[in-house]
Every structure is written in structure tokens, then in C-alpha cells.
Design a protein around this motif. Sequence first.
Motif, mmCIF file in Angstrom:
data_model
loop_
_atom_site.group_PDB
_atom_site.id
_atom_site.type_symbol
_atom_site.label_atom_id
_atom_site.label_comp_id
_atom_site.label_asym_id
_atom_site.label_seq_id
_atom_site.Cartn_x
_atom_site.Cartn_y
_atom_site.Cartn_z
ATOM 1 N N ARG A 103 -77.079 -111.257 -17.916
ATOM 2 C CA ARG A 103 -78.311 -111.166 -17.119
ATOM 3 C C ARG A 103 -78.805 -109.721 -16.940
ATOM 4 N NH1 ARG A 103 -76.374 -111.884 -10.872
ATOM 5 N NH2 ARG A 103 -74.307 -110.956 -11.057
ATOM 6 N N PHE A 104 -77.984 -108.745 -17.368
ATOM 7 C CA PHE A 104 -78.386 -107.355 -17.203
ATOM 8 C C PHE A 104 -78.517 -106.676 -18.569
ATOM 9 C CE2 PHE A 104 -78.185 -107.782 -12.872
ATOM 10 C CZ PHE A 104 -76.915 -108.021 -12.355
ATOM 11 N N SER A 105 -79.324 -105.622 -18.621
ATOM 12 C CA SER A 105 -79.480 -104.867 -19.862
ATOM 13 C C SER A 105 -78.595 -103.636 -19.875
ATOM 14 C CB SER A 105 -80.942 -104.447 -20.029
ATOM 15 O OG SER A 105 -81.332 -103.628 -18.950
ATOM 16 N N PHE A 106 -77.739 -103.473 -18.884
ATOM 17 C CA PHE A 106 -76.901 -102.288 -18.780
ATOM 18 C C PHE A 106 -75.462 -102.698 -18.460
ATOM 19 C CE2 PHE A 106 -76.892 -102.906 -14.246
ATOM 20 C CZ PHE A 106 -78.154 -103.411 -13.968
ATOM 21 N N GLU A 107 -74.543 -101.766 -18.669
ATOM 22 C CA GLU A 107 -73.134 -102.011 -18.365
ATOM 23 C C GLU A 107 -72.835 -101.656 -16.908
ATOM 24 O OE1 GLU A 107 -71.223 -101.025 -22.766
ATOM 25 O OE2 GLU A 107 -70.974 -99.620 -21.109
ATOM 26 N N ILE A 108 -71.848 -102.340 -16.384
ATOM 27 C CA ILE A 108 -71.346 -102.045 -15.045
ATOM 28 C C ILE A 108 -69.866 -101.734 -15.166
ATOM 29 C CG2 ILE A 108 -70.958 -102.958 -12.724
ATOM 30 C CD1 ILE A 108 -73.420 -104.712 -13.110
ATOM 31 N N HIS A 109 -69.412 -100.744 -14.395
ATOM 32 C CA HIS A 109 -68.009 -100.366 -14.409
ATOM 33 C C HIS A 109 -67.262 -101.161 -13.348
ATOM 34 C CE1 HIS A 109 -64.561 -97.633 -13.374
ATOM 35 N NE2 HIS A 109 -64.413 -97.785 -14.680
ATOM 36 N N TYR A 110 -66.174 -101.783 -13.751
ATOM 37 C CA TYR A 110 -65.374 -102.605 -12.847
ATOM 38 C C TYR A 110 -63.951 -102.064 -12.731
ATOM 39 C CZ TYR A 110 -69.053 -106.113 -13.172
ATOM 40 O OH TYR A 110 -70.253 -106.777 -13.124
ATOM 41 N N TRP A 111 -63.364 -102.326 -11.551
ATOM 42 C CA TRP A 111 -61.954 -101.986 -11.302
ATOM 43 C C TRP A 111 -61.182 -103.257 -10.975
ATOM 44 C CZ3 TRP A 111 -59.993 -97.267 -12.163
ATOM 45 C CH2 TRP A 111 -60.842 -96.154 -12.088
ATOM 46 N N GLY A 112 -59.922 -103.261 -11.371
ATOM 47 C CA GLY A 112 -59.013 -104.286 -10.907
ATOM 48 C C GLY A 112 -58.465 -103.925 -9.535
ATOM 49 N N GLN A 113 -57.637 -104.821 -8.993
ATOM 50 C CA GLN A 113 -57.139 -104.622 -7.633
ATOM 51 C C GLN A 113 -55.897 -103.729 -7.597
ATOM 52 O OE1 GLN A 113 -56.465 -107.219 -9.446
ATOM 53 N NE2 GLN A 113 -54.271 -107.613 -9.184
ATOM 54 N N GLY A 114 -55.300 -103.496 -8.748
ATOM 55 C CA GLY A 114 -54.135 -102.622 -8.823
ATOM 56 C C GLY A 114 -52.823 -103.388 -8.844
ATOM 57 N N THR A 115 -51.847 -102.803 -9.526
ATOM 58 C CA THR A 115 -50.501 -103.362 -9.567
ATOM 59 C C THR A 115 -49.493 -102.224 -9.409
ATOM 60 O OG1 THR A 115 -48.983 -104.794 -10.822
ATOM 61 C CG2 THR A 115 -50.331 -103.273 -12.111
ATOM 62 N N GLN A 116 -48.486 -102.449 -8.590
ATOM 63 C CA GLN A 116 -47.524 -101.396 -8.276
ATOM 64 C C GLN A 116 -46.486 -101.269 -9.383
ATOM 65 O OE1 GLN A 116 -47.272 -99.247 -5.426
ATOM 66 N NE2 GLN A 116 -45.710 -98.269 -6.704
ATOM 67 N N VAL A 117 -46.250 -100.047 -9.796
ATOM 68 C CA VAL A 117 -45.156 -99.729 -10.720
ATOM 69 C C VAL A 117 -44.253 -98.729 -10.014
ATOM 70 C CG1 VAL A 117 -44.528 -98.617 -12.888
ATOM 71 C CG2 VAL A 117 -46.481 -100.183 -12.803
ATOM 72 N N THR A 118 -42.980 -99.089 -9.903
ATOM 73 C CA THR A 118 -42.004 -98.217 -9.254
ATOM 74 C C THR A 118 -40.858 -97.954 -10.221
ATOM 75 O OG1 THR A 118 -42.561 -99.119 -7.069
ATOM 76 C CG2 THR A 118 -40.505 -97.889 -7.271
ATOM 77 N N VAL A 119 -40.583 -96.685 -10.463
ATOM 78 C CA VAL A 119 -39.509 -96.291 -11.374
ATOM 79 C C VAL A 119 -38.432 -95.585 -10.553
ATOM 80 C CG1 VAL A 119 -38.903 -95.070 -13.478
ATOM 81 C CG2 VAL A 119 -41.211 -96.006 -13.202
ATOM 82 N N SER A 120 -37.253 -96.165 -10.544
ATOM 83 C CA SER A 120 -36.157 -95.593 -9.770
ATOM 84 C C SER A 120 -35.328 -94.646 -10.640
ATOM 85 C CB SER A 120 -35.277 -96.694 -9.213
ATOM 86 O OG SER A 120 -34.679 -97.432 -10.256
ATOM 87 N N SER A 121 -34.781 -93.631 -9.998
ATOM 88 C CA SER A 121 -33.992 -92.632 -10.756
ATOM 89 C C SER A 121 -32.531 -93.025 -10.840
ATOM 90 C CB SER A 121 -34.129 -91.270 -10.077
ATOM 91 O OG SER A 121 -33.712 -91.348 -8.730
#
Length: 121
Positions: A103-121
Amino acid sequence: QVQLVESGGGLVQAGGSLRLSCVASGNIFSVNAMGWYRQAPGKQRELVARVTSGGNTNYADSVQGRFVISRDDPKNTVHLQMNSLKPEDTAVYYCDADIKQRRFSFEIHYWGQGTQVTVSS
């Protein structure tokens, strides 16, 4: 409307691997660039990797050689294979995409909600 939904985050030991996926859904006509950003506590959101519709990629220096971004266009999906993970990779990872709806002639930038990544030492 359009949604980006990430999956694949979690807890992993240093040196391990994770694969993130992000699916774009909704009233989509075409998807241009897709990518991944991350934000660690107290830091600004930063680019991790991005891939254009033509397959050109760019990576942050900190992940070059360890992370691989890929896309599956028929499924409007982008993946991030993360290898040799380090504690400093710990962050919330966000998917992004430049999407054109019918329905639009232009692009829209979208974001996801995010996902946590945890790296333990």
C-alpha cells in the motif's frame, strides 16, 4: 501490518555457538536489507551484521570471522550464526529490516522485540 519476530537466544558458555533467526511477517511486498544489532547494558545499540537484498554483507569488526549472516528470501527470514562466542558478546540482539508494503511507495524500517544472548566465562 508488519512484524519481526526473533528466536534462538539463550545462555551459552564462552567458545560456544548460537543461531539467531528473525522472521518478517505481515503485509509485505518486498524486503530490502535485513540485519542484526545488539545492545549491552549501559551501552548504545550497535550494528552486528547486515545483508542487502543482493546478498552483500557487512559486519562489525568485533564479530568479523566469528559470525555469519544469511537470509532466506522466500521465507522473509534472516539468520545470524554466532560462533566462538565471548562474554563481551552478551547483549540483547535486535533484528531489523527495510520493508515495502503493497500500500506504500516507500520502505519502512522495522525492529524486532529483541532476544537475549548471554555468554558465560
